[in-house]
Enzyme design. Sequence first.
Site, PDB file in Angstrom:
ATOM      1  N   HIS A  84       0.854  -1.185   0.000  1.00  0.00           N
ATOM      2  CA  HIS A  84       0.000   0.000   0.000  1.00  0.00           C
ATOM      3  C   HIS A  84       0.889   1.234   0.000  1.00  0.00           C
ATOM      4  O   HIS A  84       1.939   1.234   0.641  1.00  0.00           O
ATOM      5  CB  HIS A  84      -0.903   0.001   1.249  1.00  0.00           C
ATOM      6  CG  HIS A  84      -2.076   0.895   1.116  1.00  0.00           C
ATOM      7  ND1 HIS A  84      -1.997   2.244   1.342  1.00  0.00           N
ATOM      8  CD2 HIS A  84      -3.359   0.632   0.751  1.00  0.00           C
ATOM      9  CE1 HIS A  84      -3.185   2.775   1.135  1.00  0.00           C
ATOM     10  NE2 HIS A  84      -4.029   1.829   0.768  1.00  0.00           N
TER      11      HIS A  84
ATOM     12  N   ASP B 125      -7.859  -5.339   0.124  1.00  0.00           N
ATOM     13  CA  ASP B 125      -8.362  -6.254  -0.897  1.00  0.00           C
ATOM     14  C   ASP B 125      -8.038  -7.716  -0.628  1.00  0.00           C
ATOM     15  O   ASP B 125      -8.584  -8.593  -1.284  1.00  0.00           O
ATOM     16  CB  ASP B 125      -7.787  -5.869  -2.270  1.00  0.00           C
ATOM     17  CG  ASP B 125      -8.436  -4.620  -2.798  1.00  0.00           C
ATOM     18  OD1 ASP B 125      -9.642  -4.459  -2.566  1.00  0.00           O
ATOM     19  OD2 ASP B 125      -7.739  -3.798  -3.415  1.00  0.00           O
TER      20      ASP B 125
HETATM   21  N1  ACO Z   1       4.135  -7.574  -4.031  1.00  0.00           N
HETATM   22  C1  ACO Z   1       5.493  -7.579  -4.050  1.00  0.00           C
HETATM   23  N2  ACO Z   1       6.239  -6.474  -3.898  1.00  0.00           N
HETATM   24  C2  ACO Z   1       5.582  -5.322  -3.719  1.00  0.00           C
HETATM   25  C3  ACO Z   1       4.173  -5.242  -3.678  1.00  0.00           C
HETATM   26  C4  ACO Z   1       3.457  -6.428  -3.832  1.00  0.00           C
HETATM   27  N3  ACO Z   1       2.104  -6.429  -3.823  1.00  0.00           N
HETATM   28  N4  ACO Z   1       3.814  -3.965  -3.492  1.00  0.00           N
HETATM   29  C5  ACO Z   1       4.946  -3.249  -3.426  1.00  0.00           C
HETATM   30  N5  ACO Z   1       6.029  -4.072  -3.559  1.00  0.00           N
HETATM   31  C6  ACO Z   1       7.434  -3.691  -3.534  1.00  0.00           C
HETATM   32  C7  ACO Z   1       7.859  -3.130  -4.890  1.00  0.00           C
HETATM   33  O1  ACO Z   1       8.329  -4.142  -5.758  1.00  0.00           O
HETATM   34  C8  ACO Z   1       8.928  -2.152  -4.494  1.00  0.00           C
HETATM   35  O2  ACO Z   1      10.094  -2.871  -4.207  1.00  0.00           O
HETATM   36  P1  ACO Z   1      11.558  -2.243  -4.580  1.00  0.00           P
HETATM   37  O3  ACO Z   1      11.654  -0.989  -3.769  1.00  0.00           O
HETATM   38  O4  ACO Z   1      12.506  -3.302  -4.189  1.00  0.00           O
HETATM   39  O5  ACO Z   1      11.509  -1.981  -6.062  1.00  0.00           O
HETATM   40  C9  ACO Z   1       8.408  -1.575  -3.167  1.00  0.00           C
HETATM   41  O6  ACO Z   1       7.584  -2.605  -2.608  1.00  0.00           O
HETATM   42  C10 ACO Z   1       7.588  -0.313  -3.365  1.00  0.00           C
HETATM   43  O7  ACO Z   1       6.560  -0.622  -4.300  1.00  0.00           O
HETATM   44  P2  ACO Z   1       5.804   0.432  -5.210  1.00  0.00           P
HETATM   45  O8  ACO Z   1       5.118  -0.273  -6.323  1.00  0.00           O
HETATM   46  O9  ACO Z   1       6.756   1.534  -5.574  1.00  0.00           O
HETATM   47  O10 ACO Z   1       4.764   0.991  -4.184  1.00  0.00           O
HETATM   48  P3  ACO Z   1       3.559   1.918  -4.531  1.00  0.00           P
HETATM   49  O11 ACO Z   1       3.299   2.699  -3.316  1.00  0.00           O
HETATM   50  O12 ACO Z   1       3.778   2.660  -5.789  1.00  0.00           O
HETATM   51  O13 ACO Z   1       2.395   0.870  -4.853  1.00  0.00           O
HETATM   52  C11 ACO Z   1       0.528  -0.502  -4.714  1.00  0.00           C
HETATM   53  C12 ACO Z   1       1.345   0.592  -4.019  1.00  0.00           C
HETATM   54  C13 ACO Z   1       0.142  -0.013  -6.151  1.00  0.00           C
HETATM   55  C14 ACO Z   1      -0.742  -0.750  -3.961  1.00  0.00           C
HETATM   56  C15 ACO Z   1       1.389  -1.776  -4.799  1.00  0.00           C
HETATM   57  O14 ACO Z   1       1.718  -2.216  -3.493  1.00  0.00           O
HETATM   58  C16 ACO Z   1       0.703  -2.891  -5.580  1.00  0.00           C
HETATM   59  O15 ACO Z   1       0.763  -2.878  -6.812  1.00  0.00           O
HETATM   60  N6  ACO Z   1       0.044  -3.863  -4.879  1.00  0.00           N
HETATM   61  C17 ACO Z   1      -0.642  -4.941  -5.525  1.00  0.00           C
HETATM   62  C18 ACO Z   1      -1.988  -4.471  -6.052  1.00  0.00           C
HETATM   63  C19 ACO Z   1      -2.983  -4.224  -4.930  1.00  0.00           C
HETATM   64  O16 ACO Z   1      -3.158  -5.045  -4.044  1.00  0.00           O
HETATM   65  N7  ACO Z   1      -3.670  -3.069  -5.018  1.00  0.00           N
HETATM   66  C20 ACO Z   1      -4.696  -2.687  -4.049  1.00  0.00           C
HETATM   67  C21 ACO Z   1      -4.201  -1.525  -3.220  1.00  0.00           C
HETATM   68  S1  ACO Z   1      -5.410  -1.064  -2.006  1.00  0.00           S
HETATM   69  C22 ACO Z   1      -6.565  -0.216  -2.908  1.00  0.00           C
HETATM   70  O17 ACO Z   1      -6.296   0.399  -3.899  1.00  0.00           O
HETATM   71  C23 ACO Z   1      -7.923  -0.261  -2.446  1.00  0.00           C
END
Ligand code: ACO
Length: 392
Positions: A261, A315
Amino acid sequence: MTFCEYRPGLEGIPATQSSISFVDGQRGILEYRGINIEELAQHSTFLETSYLLIYGSLPSQEELAEFEHEIRFHRRLKYRIRDMMKCFPESGHPMDALQACAAALGLFYSRRALDNPDYIRAAVVRLLAKIPTMVAAFQMMRKGNDPIQPRDDLDYAANFLYMLNEQEPDPLAARIFDICLTLHAEHTINASTFSAMVTASTLTDPYAVIASAVGTLAGPLHGGANEEVIEMLEEIGSIENVEPYLESCIQRKAKIMGFGHRVYKVKDPRATILQELAEQLFEKFGRDHYYDIAITLEKAVEERLGHKGIYPNVDFYSGLVYRKMGIPTDLFTPVFAIARVAGWLAHWKEQLNENRIFRPTQIYTGMRGTPYVPIEKRQSEQDQQLLNLVTG
Ligand code: ACO
């Protein structure tokens, strides 16, 4: 004031001032108008919570009764909207159907009297009342059936489940569904709320505001993730496959759906409540095999990615709850929208109170002074590649 630092996704940059909800991502706290989400989930209904979000304080008994009465009265859809829905392809995604229907409401009710409190109230009531009916109607129609008319003797959550299944829901399932709506009702400036606010800032009608928010919620990185969680659990298939699946995601740098998140760096408080609700449902209606996979996955992700602040978000467990209630997977995000309408409307109202149209700036990275080439002298990319090959 000049602010030149560019942050992709506007991470950490305040886009507004708001008094609607508060999140502490380090401690896992969520409050609506200062009230802890756990308390609202335990003691309030979704409509009571919607009133709190939209009008700023919890309603008195009379205020709540009036609000509920108005919403009950407006649950039906105009037959022309139902006729329009009959033309939608049954293979279309229900979020696309919902976005089209929300926008279509503007055709019937657009007066854009944004300075008239009665107009604002009518829009709030209509949207809260009709969106569940639209979601349920599309579900019936795509199965080739007539939509089920709303029932005035049922409350908000029970009526939605009734319209979906043509069967009065079990009271525990209805109460749990109502709590799910409360948990999803609002969450500060996320992508769909920001989208709603940008649209609202142009002073367009509230139906366009909600339609744009629905379109934004549909994406897999936002509301669409709850569908993908179930697909992922199905793909994992067994507890033994959790570790290999996770390993392969980490190797491929693929995101694990339902985890991570932008704000929470600990377990999302809503995920904790949803997990408890899932367990209550399983106790009454039987355990779901995928729940065992989910808790094994949560543990494995915590061990491997907990140091990065990757924990279950809202979620992760919501899909398992909805699945147990017999809600089809592709309705999970529309159900999220039914709840989030409350938050979007609260932000719409707040935006109108102190409106300035959103118009951010950009950092231009393109060319300048590019010579104009007449069409007969232009080369396609393919021609250019061939020329490069020939000329070495
Ligand atoms: N699985 C594995 N690694 C993850 C995940 C995940 N679900 N989420 C973040 N990371 C890691 C990234 O790979 C990144 O690692 P790094 O720094 O080594 O490259 C680090 O954590 C930061 O990730 P970002 O994608 O930059 O984080 P951001 O804040 O942009 O993304 C998001 C947040 C979009 C929710 C992301 O965690 C994601 O895509 N999750 C999966 C989709 C999901 O469950 N979405 C629902 C969110 S809640 C909602 O909208 C109601």
